[in-house]
Design an enzyme around this catalytic site. Sequence first.
Site, PDB file in Angstrom:
ATOM      1  N   ASP A 135    -104.902 -67.441  52.156  1.00  0.00           N
ATOM      2  CA  ASP A 135    -105.126 -67.426  50.710  1.00  0.00           C
ATOM      3  C   ASP A 135    -105.780 -68.729  50.265  1.00  0.00           C
ATOM      4  OD1 ASP A 135    -104.470 -66.896  47.779  1.00  0.00           O
ATOM      5  OD2 ASP A 135    -103.382 -65.258  48.726  1.00  0.00           O
ATOM      6  N   HIS A 196    -102.975 -69.227  43.636  1.00  0.00           N
ATOM      7  CA  HIS A 196    -102.675 -67.865  44.073  1.00  0.00           C
ATOM      8  C   HIS A 196    -101.816 -67.833  45.338  1.00  0.00           C
ATOM      9  CE1 HIS A 196    -103.859 -63.835  45.683  1.00  0.00           C
ATOM     10  NE2 HIS A 196    -104.042 -63.504  44.416  1.00  0.00           N
ATOM     11  N   SER A 386    -102.402 -58.196  44.686  1.00  0.00           N
ATOM     12  CA  SER A 386    -102.087 -59.446  45.387  1.00  0.00           C
ATOM     13  C   SER A 386    -100.604 -59.760  45.327  1.00  0.00           C
ATOM     14  CB  SER A 386    -102.857 -60.618  44.762  1.00  0.00           C
ATOM     15  OG  SER A 386    -104.200 -60.618  45.163  1.00  0.00           O
TER      16      SER A 386
END
Length: 564
Positions: A135, A196, A386
């Site tokens: 990520d 994220h 996600s």
Amino acid sequence: MAGLPVSPVEKVIVTYKATAAEARSNTAAAGDATAKGSETGESLAFERRLSGGAALVDLGGETSKKDLTEVMNAFRGDPSVASVEPDIRAYAMAVTPDDTEYAKQWDLFEATGGMNVPGAWDKTTGSGVTVAVIDTGYATHSDVAGNVVSGYDFISSSADARDGNGRDNNAKDEGDWNATDGECGAGSKASNSSWHGTHVAGTVAATTNNTKGVAGIAYNAKIQPVRVLGKCGGSSADIADAITWASGGSVPGVPANATPAKVINLSLGGSSATCPSVYQNAINGAVSRGTTVVVAAGNSNANASGFTPANCANIINVASTSREGNRSFYSNFGTSVDVAAPGGETRRATDTPGTVTTPENGILSTLNSGTTTQSAENYKPYQGTSMAAPHIAGLAALLESAKPALTPADIESAIKANARALPGTCTGGCGTGIADATKTVNAVTTTTPGGATFTNAADVTISDNATVSSTIAVSGRSGNASAALKVAVDIKHTWRGDLVVDLVAPDGTVRNLKASSSSDSADNVVATYTVDASSEVANGVWKLQVRDVASGDTGYIDSWSLTF
């Protein structure tokens, strides 16, 4: 032990001295129980011999404390008895986490849209498993730090990496912000850093029962941050190398991974009509090394077949559901989706993009408050596939920890087979339903007496007007198969009426599971068939045979299993 229920004692365990007849003879033990019953006025009965040689004696129902004392004193007064003790009850010791924000994590425990995680913690919490989060990297957070192991920065462009040196052994999230509209191509918008990867990491394995923040799904697993997303996203070449390295494979110029991951989470993707070979080769390599690869389906409210790596083989493709148990309005869908998990909705489809109207319906996890570079740690709700994918990655870690012999195919099959139907709606297809953590963990850790399940989750393409098959080699069984053999089938195929599905026994005997139908235009064959296979020897190679009798629609065998 405060808070445990107090159950009445219904049986006692009597250990006789080795020289006593009751220690060797069930008849003698039964006679002694009857005699002690007459002595105390209770209805005592010898039930069975325990593994250590002691006798289990039934008290004939619930017994008062006074009566129990009298019975135990009667046995204690017998010189042939070494010891006597009540047969007490034990209870699962997993308790509601004391993390301060746990009550807001509906995605873990709510009956409607949650993933039924707490019950799984009675058996497994992810110990011994590393989950690679491929990520944006990792923004330091005290609620995750205790579970983080060394990762790597695979961003080869120093400008995109924002650390001045491209690839290195520091997976720190340097921020994925964009200063101006169009900076990352036509249609791109200026944005702050998302942090994220840290949000994903918290869902998988935030430290739990630490009176702080949120609880992780596999809270004793380790997180390995692998950085591939920086300014303007990340390249498929870098992502493929990251998949290889994270799973223990060799990448030129990069030191070997000292702690290879058994699970990889890919909450990322891009548009592509097919899976690029660089992705597929890396994924195949990871799976061959025993690593389960979990991928987000995508957030375009479109068919996942047009997005990658969601359209690659040998992955678990995850759609997102809302707190109400519907497919999230943004979630991709389609026959390539394997299963769904909570991804939340922090706004409605009709709201202005970027607004947050229902934060309580998002997925709360660890984050950072910095707009561009890292600042103070915090917690925020996000929505997206996600957020759904790490729920499945966390579940995969629980399964791997509970039963390390499971293969990636076994893990995928177990998750899909034990999902529950969406309580809401899913236009377009959300796989087998919402994953159920407790049911799945129980399924892989509980063996039905005399029973066993054998699975093949390798994809087999079904071409027009052709017959294909997938095999399962059964061994270790004795005698014949069951009269109620369960054949669970998951076939992804548009216009399922084109398909004829047969089970072929090791001796070549064919049993039809599904006939073709010109009027059945629905998608996919997801069913469990019961077959009387009692005339067949269980051991041998069984075959699922699928014949496409028409043209114009194609698909593949996703997985199937035999339960004896």
